[in-house]
Design a protein around this motif. Sequence first.
Motif, PDB file in Angstrom:
ATOM      1  N   ALA A  97       0.831  -1.213   0.000  1.00  0.00           N
ATOM      2  CA  ALA A  97       0.000   0.000   0.000  1.00  0.00           C
ATOM      3  C   ALA A  97       0.860   1.256   0.000  1.00  0.00           C
ATOM      4  CB  ALA A  97      -0.921  -0.006   1.225  1.00  0.00           C
TER       5      ALA A  97
ATOM      6  N   TYR B 158      -5.162   0.562   8.139  1.00  0.00           N
ATOM      7  CA  TYR B 158      -4.988  -0.816   7.683  1.00  0.00           C
ATOM      8  C   TYR B 158      -5.144  -1.794   8.837  1.00  0.00           C
ATOM      9  CZ  TYR B 158      -2.878  -5.110   6.133  1.00  0.00           C
ATOM     10  OH  TYR B 158      -2.660  -6.438   5.865  1.00  0.00           O
TER      11      TYR B 158
ATOM     12  N   VAL C 176      -6.048  -5.265  -1.006  1.00  0.00           N
ATOM     13  CA  VAL C 176      -5.451  -4.100  -0.340  1.00  0.00           C
ATOM     14  C   VAL C 176      -6.095  -2.797  -0.782  1.00  0.00           C
ATOM     15  CG1 VAL C 176      -3.291  -2.867   0.109  1.00  0.00           C
ATOM     16  CG2 VAL C 176      -3.281  -5.348  -0.095  1.00  0.00           C
ATOM     17  N   ARG C 177      -6.379  -2.665  -2.078  1.00  0.00           N
ATOM     18  CA  ARG C 177      -6.945  -1.417  -2.606  1.00  0.00           C
ATOM     19  C   ARG C 177      -8.252  -1.046  -1.904  1.00  0.00           C
ATOM     20  NH1 ARG C 177     -10.499  -0.656  -6.799  1.00  0.00           N
ATOM     21  NH2 ARG C 177     -10.334  -2.857  -7.337  1.00  0.00           N
TER      22      ARG C 177
ATOM     23  N   TRP D 273      -3.095  -6.344  -4.728  1.00  0.00           N
ATOM     24  CA  TRP D 273      -3.552  -4.954  -4.596  1.00  0.00           C
ATOM     25  C   TRP D 273      -5.005  -4.815  -5.052  1.00  0.00           C
ATOM     26  CZ3 TRP D 273      -2.829  -0.332  -2.548  1.00  0.00           C
ATOM     27  CH2 TRP D 273      -3.455   0.767  -3.128  1.00  0.00           C
TER      28      TRP D 273
ATOM     29  N   TYR E 123      -7.887   1.114   1.188  1.00  0.00           N
ATOM     30  CA  TYR E 123      -7.234   2.420   1.071  1.00  0.00           C
ATOM     31  C   TYR E 123      -7.938   3.345   0.082  1.00  0.00           C
ATOM     32  CZ  TYR E 123      -3.287   0.615   3.712  1.00  0.00           C
ATOM     33  OH  TYR E 123      -2.491   0.096   4.712  1.00  0.00           O
TER      34      TYR E 123
END
Length: 209
Positions: free
Chosen positions: A18, A149, A57-58, A53, A61
């Motif tokens: 990230a 996170y 993860v995306r 990602w 965020y």
Amino acid sequence: MSPTRQDAWSQDEDLLLAEVVLRHIREGGTQLQAFEEVGKQLTRTSAACGFRWNSYVRKQYKTGIELAKKQRKELKKQAVESEDTLIQELGQIESVLSAPSNEQESPITLSAVIHFLEVLNNKVEQTSSIEEDRNKSIEKIKELEKKTYYLAAENERLSKNLKAIEEDYRSLIEIMERARKMVVLQDEDRQQKVKFQMDKNGNLERIEK
């Protein structure tokens, strides 16, 4: 060449992914470059980093991505403005120095040059101060992104625990319901096996079948 990894991603690896991607977004780089950079650090393929990602993860965020895009626009705007200002000032210096002495409104004095350089130096210091404040803001953003996170990861863990508890509760209810039905069936069966007869005194007595 070291073999690529196929094991599960840790929280620290997700966090590194990230941070690098958001940094590339802020600085005008591409996500592919970010995936390649992370892949080299974690001994993973850029494709694996990209999949991680985009698949997980995306989603954690979204706010950070929007902020990074906004910072990229602001940095680009500041760079253009600084470049335009510097070009104008250098053009003024060049025009003054290259003009014939008879076309100059007043002769260039040493004090005037020193004053101009002092003003220019102050502008450079102000720009440095802005850059320092920007770096501090970026560090604060990184800390907030880390907290976001870890909170998201903790929320996911608690959600899984809650789901497991709910499943255990439903299983317990089903067991209790089956036990209740078994008791009811046993009672009904026992009642069916019972009959009554009258004794010699005219009283009813229960007789098991």
